[in-house]
Design an enzyme around this catalytic site. Structure first.
Site, PDB file in Angstrom:
ATOM      1  N   SER A 116       0.875  -1.184   0.000  1.00 11.81           N
ATOM      2  CA  SER A 116       0.000   0.000   0.000  1.00 11.81           C
ATOM      3  C   SER A 116       0.903   1.222   0.000  1.00 11.81           C
ATOM      4  O   SER A 116       2.062   1.130   0.420  1.00 11.81           O
ATOM      5  CB  SER A 116      -0.856  -0.012   1.273  1.00 11.81           C
ATOM      6  OG  SER A 116      -1.457   1.253   1.474  1.00 11.81           O
ATOM      7  N   TYR A 167      -2.732  -1.370  10.334  1.00 11.36           N
ATOM      8  CA  TYR A 167      -2.629  -1.556   8.872  1.00 11.36           C
ATOM      9  C   TYR A 167      -1.322  -0.953   8.362  1.00 11.36           C
ATOM     10  O   TYR A 167      -0.562  -1.598   7.633  1.00 11.36           O
ATOM     11  CB  TYR A 167      -3.833  -0.884   8.209  1.00 11.36           C
ATOM     12  CG  TYR A 167      -3.910  -1.031   6.707  1.00 11.36           C
ATOM     13  CD1 TYR A 167      -4.464  -2.165   6.119  1.00 11.36           C
ATOM     14  CD2 TYR A 167      -3.436  -0.027   5.860  1.00 11.36           C
ATOM     15  CE1 TYR A 167      -4.549  -2.295   4.744  1.00 11.36           C
ATOM     16  CE2 TYR A 167      -3.517  -0.145   4.487  1.00 11.36           C
ATOM     17  CZ  TYR A 167      -4.080  -1.280   3.930  1.00 11.36           C
ATOM     18  OH  TYR A 167      -4.164  -1.405   2.566  1.00 11.36           O
TER      19      TYR A 167
HETATM   20  P1  NAP Z   1     -10.895  -6.585  -0.948  1.00 13.55           P
HETATM   21  O1  NAP Z   1     -11.770  -6.657  -2.138  1.00 13.55           O
HETATM   22  O2  NAP Z   1     -11.507  -6.455   0.401  1.00 13.55           O
HETATM   23  O3  NAP Z   1      -9.907  -7.838  -0.995  1.00 13.55           O
HETATM   24  C1  NAP Z   1      -9.244  -8.334   0.109  1.00 13.55           C
HETATM   25  C2  NAP Z   1      -9.207  -9.833  -0.028  1.00 13.55           C
HETATM   26  O4  NAP Z   1      -8.413 -10.375   1.037  1.00 13.55           O
HETATM   27  C3  NAP Z   1     -10.594 -10.464   0.059  1.00 13.55           C
HETATM   28  O5  NAP Z   1     -10.882 -11.138  -1.139  1.00 13.55           O
HETATM   29  C4  NAP Z   1     -10.466 -11.438   1.220  1.00 13.55           C
HETATM   30  O6  NAP Z   1     -10.970 -12.725   0.922  1.00 13.55           O
HETATM   31  C5  NAP Z   1      -8.973 -11.608   1.356  1.00 13.55           C
HETATM   32  N1  NAP Z   1      -8.626 -12.023   2.715  1.00 13.55           N
HETATM   33  C6  NAP Z   1      -8.808 -11.338   3.870  1.00 13.55           C
HETATM   34  N2  NAP Z   1      -8.346 -12.051   4.898  1.00 13.55           N
HETATM   35  C7  NAP Z   1      -7.869 -13.210   4.374  1.00 13.55           C
HETATM   36  C8  NAP Z   1      -7.237 -14.348   4.935  1.00 13.55           C
HETATM   37  N3  NAP Z   1      -7.002 -14.435   6.271  1.00 13.55           N
HETATM   38  N4  NAP Z   1      -6.870 -15.361   4.119  1.00 13.55           N
HETATM   39  C9  NAP Z   1      -7.103 -15.289   2.790  1.00 13.55           C
HETATM   40  N5  NAP Z   1      -7.677 -14.226   2.192  1.00 13.55           N
HETATM   41  C10 NAP Z   1      -8.053 -13.212   2.992  1.00 13.55           C
HETATM   42  O7  NAP Z   1      -9.917  -5.326  -1.066  1.00 13.55           O
HETATM   43  P2  NAP Z   1      -8.743  -4.989  -2.109  1.00 13.55           P
HETATM   44  O8  NAP Z   1      -8.694  -3.527  -2.186  1.00 13.55           O
HETATM   45  O9  NAP Z   1      -8.864  -5.780  -3.351  1.00 13.55           O
HETATM   46  O10 NAP Z   1      -7.458  -5.447  -1.280  1.00 13.55           O
HETATM   47  C11 NAP Z   1      -6.452  -6.263  -1.802  1.00 13.55           C
HETATM   48  C12 NAP Z   1      -5.105  -5.835  -1.234  1.00 13.55           C
HETATM   49  O11 NAP Z   1      -4.800  -4.515  -1.719  1.00 13.55           O
HETATM   50  C13 NAP Z   1      -5.049  -5.748   0.288  1.00 13.55           C
HETATM   51  O12 NAP Z   1      -3.820  -6.254   0.744  1.00 13.55           O
HETATM   52  C14 NAP Z   1      -5.116  -4.248   0.558  1.00 13.55           C
HETATM   53  O13 NAP Z   1      -4.502  -3.876   1.755  1.00 13.55           O
HETATM   54  C15 NAP Z   1      -4.360  -3.724  -0.650  1.00 13.55           C
HETATM   55  N6  NAP Z   1      -4.624  -2.320  -0.929  1.00 13.55           N
HETATM   56  C16 NAP Z   1      -5.846  -1.896  -1.368  1.00 13.55           C
HETATM   57  C17 NAP Z   1      -6.053  -0.552  -1.625  1.00 13.55           C
HETATM   58  C18 NAP Z   1      -7.368  -0.023  -2.103  1.00 13.55           C
HETATM   59  O14 NAP Z   1      -7.543   1.208  -2.137  1.00 13.55           O
HETATM   60  N7  NAP Z   1      -8.326  -0.847  -2.489  1.00 13.55           N
HETATM   61  C19 NAP Z   1      -5.022   0.356  -1.430  1.00 13.55           C
HETATM   62  C20 NAP Z   1      -3.787  -0.101  -0.984  1.00 13.55           C
HETATM   63  C21 NAP Z   1      -3.597  -1.447  -0.741  1.00 13.55           C
HETATM   64  P3  NAP Z   1     -12.406 -13.279   1.420  1.00 13.55           P
HETATM   65  O15 NAP Z   1     -13.393 -12.199   1.095  1.00 13.55           O
HETATM   66  O16 NAP Z   1     -12.563 -14.519   0.644  1.00 13.55           O
HETATM   67  O17 NAP Z   1     -12.302 -13.488   2.891  1.00 13.55           O
END
Ligand code: NAP
Length: 262
Positions: A150, A163
């Site tokens: 991030s 986080y």
């Molecule tokens: P998201 O749609 O909420 O995706 C997060 C995923 O992580 C979900 O599919 C969830 O799976 C999975 N997850 C959570 N806990 C888990 C565990 N213990 N074991 C296996 N899977 C797990 O949000 P996203 O934005 O795509 O996030 C993906 C990554 O990008 C994250 O690391 C986040 O910190 C990073 N990120 C996102 C943003 C943003 O603005 N969106 C910015 C910076 C970084 P289930 O639903 O199947 O539990």
């Protein structure tokens, strides 16, 4: 013309694991990798229906994909996940550590369990997956590991201290791993997304004032899309980045450089 989203078979014959790929950024990466010829393991925890449906769609389109449940913070589950992938596809060439969670809590109100859970999923999970997959890659002569960290691996995030601490740790995990694994032919890099429209940002997306504020402070004037992160993940996973290791790639519309004129 070759443009974003077009397919050149960059991952033909490769096998990739994308954690947390039932939604958001992980989903887009799994889709993109499959379109480039990779066999993809779609890991999930709660979103089994979405992950299974994605695996079916990718297979129906001629790709190879399987959806596998595992909690990335559980060492036994991660060992079993990697063993199933190797059993099914014979090898593992690419790992994308994408699974992550976030919870808003002022510093003075953070409870021990939410600190522990955030660090377990966002830092211990990537470590367990990286170590287990790298042992496998060592046997097959190398690979590429991409962590979705991030901008908050570097940029403070008031209200989200666990986080930010986890993502900062992921930056140093990447840098150490890049050095220790380079002799094994394993490259390790981070992608640092800014504000991407995914379920993790549901509360922000539902608040027009927050969306407006983001549009003001992101130099490119808009939130990003998961597919835009997937393009950079594809680059880092493929041979196109064969001389790249130990780096963080920001995919953030420039927000990390935001500054107000006097
Ligand atoms: P998201 O749609 O909420 O995706 C997060 C995923 O992580 C979900 O599919 C969830 O799976 C999975 N997850 C959570 N806990 C888990 C565990 N213990 N074991 C296996 N899977 C797990 O949000 P996203 O934005 O795509 O996030 C993906 C990554 O990008 C994250 O690391 C986040 O910190 C990073 N990120 C996102 C943003 C943003 O603005 N969106 C910015 C910076 C970084 P289930 O639903 O199947 O539990």
């Amino acid at each position: 013309m070759v443009g974003p989203g077009s397919s050149l078979g960059d991952l033909d014959g490769k096998v990739a694991l994308v954690t947390g790929a039932g939604s958001g950024i992980g989903y887009a990466i799994a889709e993109r990798f499959a379109r480039e010829g990779a066999a993809v393991a779609i890991n999930y925890l709660d979103r089994g229906d979405e992950a299974q449906a994605l695996a079916r769609d990718l297979a129906a389109a001629g790709g190879k994909a399987t959806a596998l449940e595992a909690d990335v913070s559980d060492a036994v589950a991660v060992t079993s996940l990697v063993a199933k992938i190797v059993e099914r596809f014979g090898r593992l060439d690419v790992l994308v550590n994408n699974a992550g969670i976030e919870k808003s809590q002022p510093l003075l109100e953070i409870d021990e369990s939410s600190w522990d859970r955030t660090l377990a999923v966002n830092l211990k999970g990537p470590f367990l997956c990286l170590q287990t997959v790298a042992r496998q890659m060592k046997e097959s002569g190398g690979g590429s590991i991409v962590n979705i960290s991030s901008i908050h691996e570097d940029f403070p995030f008031p209200g989200y201290t666990p986080y930010a601490a986890a993502k900062g740790g992921l930056r140093m995990l990447m840098r150490n791993a890049a050095l220790e694994l380079a002799p094994l032919g394993i490259r390790v890099n981070n992608i640092a997304p800014g504000a991407i429209a995914t379920p993790i940002n549901a509360a922000t997306l539902a608040d027009p004032r927050k969306v407006q504020r983001l549009q003001e402070i992101v130099p490119l004037g808009r939130m990003g899309k998961p597919e835009q992160v997937a393009e950079v993940a594809l680059f880092l996973a493929s041979r196109r980045s064969s001389y790249v290791t130990g780096s963080t790639y920001y995919v953030d519309g420039g927000i990390i450089r935001y500054a107000e004129p006097l």
